[in-house]
Design a protein around this motif. Structure first.
Motif, PDB file in Angstrom:
ATOM      1  N   GLU A 292      31.422   7.786  82.639  1.00  0.00           N
ATOM      2  CA  GLU A 292      31.456   6.488  83.374  1.00  0.00           C
ATOM      3  C   GLU A 292      30.637   5.577  82.261  1.00  0.00           C
ATOM      4  OE1 GLU A 292      29.232   6.338  87.040  1.00  0.00           O
ATOM      5  OE2 GLU A 292      30.768   7.860  87.961  1.00  0.00           O
ATOM      6  N   ASP A 293      29.955   5.615  81.490  1.00  0.00           N
ATOM      7  CA  ASP A 293      29.398   4.796  80.582  1.00  0.00           C
ATOM      8  C   ASP A 293      30.140   4.578  79.373  1.00  0.00           C
ATOM      9  OD1 ASP A 293      29.045   7.718  79.754  1.00  0.00           O
ATOM     10  OD2 ASP A 293      27.351   7.327  78.717  1.00  0.00           O
ATOM     11  N   ILE A 294      31.342   5.272  79.333  1.00  0.00           N
ATOM     12  CA  ILE A 294      32.023   4.837  78.211  1.00  0.00           C
ATOM     13  C   ILE A 294      33.386   4.107  78.855  1.00  0.00           C
ATOM     14  CG2 ILE A 294      33.709   5.745  76.644  1.00  0.00           C
ATOM     15  CD1 ILE A 294      32.156   8.366  76.347  1.00  0.00           C
ATOM     16  N   VAL A 295      33.716   2.880  78.288  1.00  0.00           N
ATOM     17  CA  VAL A 295      34.562   1.761  78.590  1.00  0.00           C
ATOM     18  C   VAL A 295      35.637   1.758  77.608  1.00  0.00           C
ATOM     19  CG1 VAL A 295      35.175  -0.621  78.949  1.00  0.00           C
ATOM     20  CG2 VAL A 295      32.768   0.551  79.495  1.00  0.00           C
ATOM     21  N   VAL A 296      36.954   2.346  77.936  1.00  0.00           N
ATOM     22  CA  VAL A 296      38.151   2.346  76.877  1.00  0.00           C
ATOM     23  C   VAL A 296      38.538   1.024  76.970  1.00  0.00           C
ATOM     24  CG1 VAL A 296      38.404   4.707  77.441  1.00  0.00           C
ATOM     25  CG2 VAL A 296      39.567   3.157  78.908  1.00  0.00           C
ATOM     26  N   SER A 297      39.351   0.585  75.635  1.00  0.00           N
ATOM     27  CA  SER A 297      39.931  -0.662  75.523  1.00  0.00           C
ATOM     28  C   SER A 297      41.281  -0.397  74.778  1.00  0.00           C
ATOM     29  CB  SER A 297      39.094  -1.412  74.877  1.00  0.00           C
ATOM     30  OG  SER A 297      39.536  -2.739  74.687  1.00  0.00           O
ATOM     31  N   PRO A 298      42.283   0.367  75.345  1.00  0.00           N
ATOM     32  CA  PRO A 298      43.793   0.487  74.758  1.00  0.00           C
ATOM     33  C   PRO A 298      44.472  -0.834  74.584  1.00  0.00           C
ATOM     34  CG  PRO A 298      43.671   1.311  76.904  1.00  0.00           C
ATOM     35  CD  PRO A 298      42.284   0.912  76.639  1.00  0.00           C
ATOM     36  N   ALA A 299      43.954  -1.613  75.666  1.00  0.00           N
ATOM     37  CA  ALA A 299      44.806  -2.825  75.539  1.00  0.00           C
ATOM     38  C   ALA A 299      44.030  -4.080  75.053  1.00  0.00           C
ATOM     39  CB  ALA A 299      45.302  -3.255  77.028  1.00  0.00           C
ATOM     40  N   PHE A 300      44.027  -5.099  75.657  1.00  0.00           N
ATOM     41  CA  PHE A 300      43.254  -6.487  75.104  1.00  0.00           C
ATOM     42  C   PHE A 300      42.029  -6.664  75.967  1.00  0.00           C
ATOM     43  CE2 PHE A 300      47.855  -7.536  74.072  1.00  0.00           C
ATOM     44  CZ  PHE A 300      47.757  -7.423  73.086  1.00  0.00           C
ATOM     45  N   PHE A 301      41.777  -5.754  76.905  1.00  0.00           N
ATOM     46  CA  PHE A 301      40.490  -5.800  77.643  1.00  0.00           C
ATOM     47  C   PHE A 301      39.994  -4.438  78.171  1.00  0.00           C
ATOM     48  CE2 PHE A 301      44.607  -5.898  80.185  1.00  0.00           C
ATOM     49  CZ  PHE A 301      44.522  -4.836  80.854  1.00  0.00           C
ATOM     50  N   GLY A 302      38.863  -4.478  78.278  1.00  0.00           N
ATOM     51  CA  GLY A 302      38.170  -3.069  78.741  1.00  0.00           C
ATOM     52  C   GLY A 302      38.610  -2.267  80.143  1.00  0.00           C
ATOM     53  N   VAL A 303      39.121  -1.038  80.280  1.00  0.00           N
ATOM     54  CA  VAL A 303      39.506  -0.504  81.388  1.00  0.00           C
ATOM     55  C   VAL A 303      38.197  -0.082  82.198  1.00  0.00           C
ATOM     56  CG1 VAL A 303      40.890   1.450  82.498  1.00  0.00           C
ATOM     57  CG2 VAL A 303      41.457   0.099  80.522  1.00  0.00           C
ATOM     58  N   ARG A 304      37.837  -0.396  83.273  1.00  0.00           N
ATOM     59  CA  ARG A 304      36.521  -0.192  84.199  1.00  0.00           C
ATOM     60  C   ARG A 304      36.831   0.523  85.305  1.00  0.00           C
ATOM     61  NH1 ARG A 304      31.880  -2.307  81.853  1.00  0.00           N
ATOM     62  NH2 ARG A 304      32.331  -3.833  80.254  1.00  0.00           N
ATOM     63  N   ASP A 305      37.918   0.100  85.821  1.00  0.00           N
ATOM     64  CA  ASP A 305      38.439   0.677  87.294  1.00  0.00           C
ATOM     65  C   ASP A 305      39.961   0.825  87.204  1.00  0.00           C
ATOM     66  OD1 ASP A 305      39.577  -1.909  87.213  1.00  0.00           O
ATOM     67  OD2 ASP A 305      37.634  -2.381  88.460  1.00  0.00           O
ATOM     68  N   TRP A 306      40.608   1.201  88.283  1.00  0.00           N
ATOM     69  CA  TRP A 306      41.979   1.536  88.638  1.00  0.00           C
ATOM     70  C   TRP A 306      42.766   0.380  88.328  1.00  0.00           C
ATOM     71  CZ3 TRP A 306      44.437   5.766  88.240  1.00  0.00           C
ATOM     72  CH2 TRP A 306      43.870   6.879  88.319  1.00  0.00           C
ATOM     73  N   THR A 307      42.142  -0.966  88.832  1.00  0.00           N
ATOM     74  CA  THR A 307      42.927  -2.087  88.653  1.00  0.00           C
ATOM     75  C   THR A 307      43.225  -2.419  87.464  1.00  0.00           C
ATOM     76  OG1 THR A 307      41.729  -2.986  90.764  1.00  0.00           O
ATOM     77  CG2 THR A 307      42.803  -4.684  89.146  1.00  0.00           C
ATOM     78  N   THR A 308      42.179  -2.554  86.316  1.00  0.00           N
ATOM     79  CA  THR A 308      42.651  -2.612  84.954  1.00  0.00           C
ATOM     80  C   THR A 308      43.430  -1.406  84.258  1.00  0.00           C
ATOM     81  OG1 THR A 308      40.361  -1.580  84.630  1.00  0.00           O
ATOM     82  CG2 THR A 308      40.287  -4.152  84.690  1.00  0.00           C
ATOM     83  N   ALA A 309      43.072  -0.370  84.855  1.00  0.00           N
ATOM     84  CA  ALA A 309      44.047   0.691  84.477  1.00  0.00           C
ATOM     85  C   ALA A 309      45.220   0.637  84.588  1.00  0.00           C
ATOM     86  CB  ALA A 309      43.429   2.075  84.804  1.00  0.00           C
ATOM     87  N   LEU A 310      45.610   0.004  85.583  1.00  0.00           N
ATOM     88  CA  LEU A 310      47.306   0.048  86.050  1.00  0.00           C
ATOM     89  C   LEU A 310      47.538  -1.121  85.522  1.00  0.00           C
ATOM     90  CD1 LEU A 310      47.132   0.820  89.920  1.00  0.00           C
ATOM     91  CD2 LEU A 310      47.638   2.014  88.133  1.00  0.00           C
ATOM     92  N   LEU A 311      46.939  -2.025  84.824  1.00  0.00           N
ATOM     93  CA  LEU A 311      47.598  -3.479  84.101  1.00  0.00           C
ATOM     94  C   LEU A 311      47.689  -2.963  82.733  1.00  0.00           C
ATOM     95  CD1 LEU A 311      45.041  -6.175  85.362  1.00  0.00           C
ATOM     96  CD2 LEU A 311      47.449  -5.553  86.014  1.00  0.00           C
ATOM     97  N   THR A 312      47.362  -2.034  82.176  1.00  0.00           N
ATOM     98  CA  THR A 312      47.529  -1.474  80.847  1.00  0.00           C
ATOM     99  C   THR A 312      48.956  -1.182  80.357  1.00  0.00           C
ATOM    100  OG1 THR A 312      46.581   0.691  81.218  1.00  0.00           O
ATOM    101  CG2 THR A 312      45.219  -0.777  80.342  1.00  0.00           C
ATOM    102  N   PRO A 313      49.748  -0.446  81.160  1.00  0.00           N
ATOM    103  CA  PRO A 313      51.126   0.253  80.955  1.00  0.00           C
ATOM    104  C   PRO A 313      52.058  -1.289  80.363  1.00  0.00           C
ATOM    105  CG  PRO A 313      50.329   1.203  82.673  1.00  0.00           C
ATOM    106  CD  PRO A 313      49.367   0.123  82.433  1.00  0.00           C
ATOM    107  N   PRO A 314      52.074  -2.501  81.377  1.00  0.00           N
ATOM    108  CA  PRO A 314      52.781  -3.638  80.693  1.00  0.00           C
ATOM    109  C   PRO A 314      52.291  -4.033  79.463  1.00  0.00           C
ATOM    110  CG  PRO A 314      51.990  -3.799  83.169  1.00  0.00           C
ATOM    111  CD  PRO A 314      51.495  -2.589  82.570  1.00  0.00           C
ATOM    112  N   VAL A 315      50.992  -3.872  78.975  1.00  0.00           N
ATOM    113  CA  VAL A 315      50.696  -4.360  77.805  1.00  0.00           C
ATOM    114  C   VAL A 315      51.410  -3.583  76.587  1.00  0.00           C
ATOM    115  CG1 VAL A 315      48.846  -4.534  76.041  1.00  0.00           C
ATOM    116  CG2 VAL A 315      48.393  -5.028  78.712  1.00  0.00           C
ATOM    117  N   ALA A 316      51.705  -2.355  76.899  1.00  0.00           N
ATOM    118  CA  ALA A 316      52.359  -1.438  75.924  1.00  0.00           C
ATOM    119  C   ALA A 316      53.850  -2.012  75.661  1.00  0.00           C
ATOM    120  CB  ALA A 316      52.606  -0.006  76.667  1.00  0.00           C
TER     121      ALA A 316
END
Length: 330
Positions: free
Chosen positions: A61-85
């Motif tokens: 939980e203390d690690i914030v991944v950022s494969p897109a232009f923003f950090g992924v902290r929850d399911w909402t931001t995680a589901l927003l990353t595929p369109p960035v691909a």
């Protein structure tokens, strides 16, 4: 032990060749590595963004991944990353062709040694065309020599003999002398006609009288099938080029009628940027093949003698198109 006189030092050229190839290989590897970096830069984030919903929750939980232009902290931001691909893939598709083209140019530059190989190929082409031109010139000289020796010379010798007989018969048999004079005159006329034919073969009078455009028009008028000629206002062209084009077009027309069974022929002649473009197209059965000593080979040799190029397109069933390009600037 020193190398024998007249022989190169052993391995010296091989060592230079190995060094040269190693240098090329190293430079090519470096260029390929840089190209890979440019391509992988958008490719890896695209993969990460497309798969983020599958693995982000496995991290602490203390690690914030950022494969897109923003950090992924929850399911909402995680589901927003595929369109960035999709953005990363678009950048990849836009960038990859230019990188590949640049890498190909660098590799070609390394392989050709800065144009040396291209120059060598061009030199080989010029050498070949020069040899073909010399062969064609020698064949033409032999043809003229045979025509003069077998035809004109024999008739002139016959005229000389008849005149000698006339000289002996003038006092004793004037009637027979007159007959021999008429025969000698006939032989002289035939010899003159043969000489004119030989000269006409070297430089057709129609070229001198009407120019290349008029000469080609005269060929179309003599063609047994409907023939259309399109000739622009041609600039001044060297006489040797005019002769080559005239006989090449004549040979192409002969092939179209005799071998191609064509019902219509179209000729286009235009001069552009110091180059004469000639295209002869017929609607015959096609399937024309270039053989040694044939008409198409003769056309190619005539054009190559002036550093020109010939292209023959003749698929089975037709049509047949012969394209010729010759330098025509003085």
């Amino acid at each position: 032990m020193p190398a024998p006189p007249g022989r190169p030092v052993p391995y010296r050229e091989d060592i230079r060749a190995v060094r040269r190839e190693l240098t090329r290989a190293a430079a090519d590897c470096l260029a390929g590595l840089l190209a890979a970096v440019f391509v992988l830069t958008p490719a890896l984030p695209a993969v990460a963004c497309a798969t983020t919903p599958l693995w982000w929750w496995l991290l602490p939980e203390d690690i914030v991944v950022s494969p897109a232009f923003f950090g992924v902290r929850d399911w909402t931001t995680a589901l927003l990353t595929p369109p960035v691909a999709v953005i990363h893939v678009a950048v990849l598709l836009r960038l990859a062709p230019y990188v590949a083209l640049l890498h190909a140019r660098v590799t070609l530059r390394l392989l050709t040694g800065g144009g040396t190989a291209g120059l060598a190929v061009r030199l080989a082409e010029v050498t070949t065309s020069r040899a073909e031109a010399l062969d064609a010139h020698a064949a033409e000289l032999r043809r003229i020599e045979r025509a003069l020796h077998d035809g004109t010379q024999n008739r002139l010798v016959s005229v000389r003999l008849h005149l000698g007989m006339v000289e002996r018969l003038l006092d004793g048999d004037p009637d027979q002398a007159r007959t021999l004079i008429r025969l000698a005159r006939s032989q002289a006329d035939e010899a003159l006609a043969e000489l004119r034919s030989i000269v006409r073969g070297m430089y057709p009078p129609v070229l001198a009288d009407r120019g290349l455009a008029g000469a080609i028009t005269s060929l179309t008028l003599r063609c047994p099938v409907p023939c259309v000629a399109e000739t622009d206002d041609l600039v001044r062209i060297p006489a040797a080029v005019e002769v080559a084009v005239y006989y090449s077009v004549a040979e192409a027309l002969t092939n179209a009628v005799k071998h191609g069974d064509a019902s219509q022929v179209r000729i286009s002649v235009r001069a552009e940027a110091g180059t004469l473009h000639v295209v002869v197209t017929d609607d015959g059965r096609g399937g024309a093949r270039e053989v040694a000593g044939g008409g198409l080979a003769g056309i190619r040799q005539r054009v190559a003698a002036f550093d020109g190029a010939t292209e023959v397109l003749s698929p089975s069933g037709g049509p047949t198109t012969i394209r010729m390009e010759l330098p025509c600037a003085y």
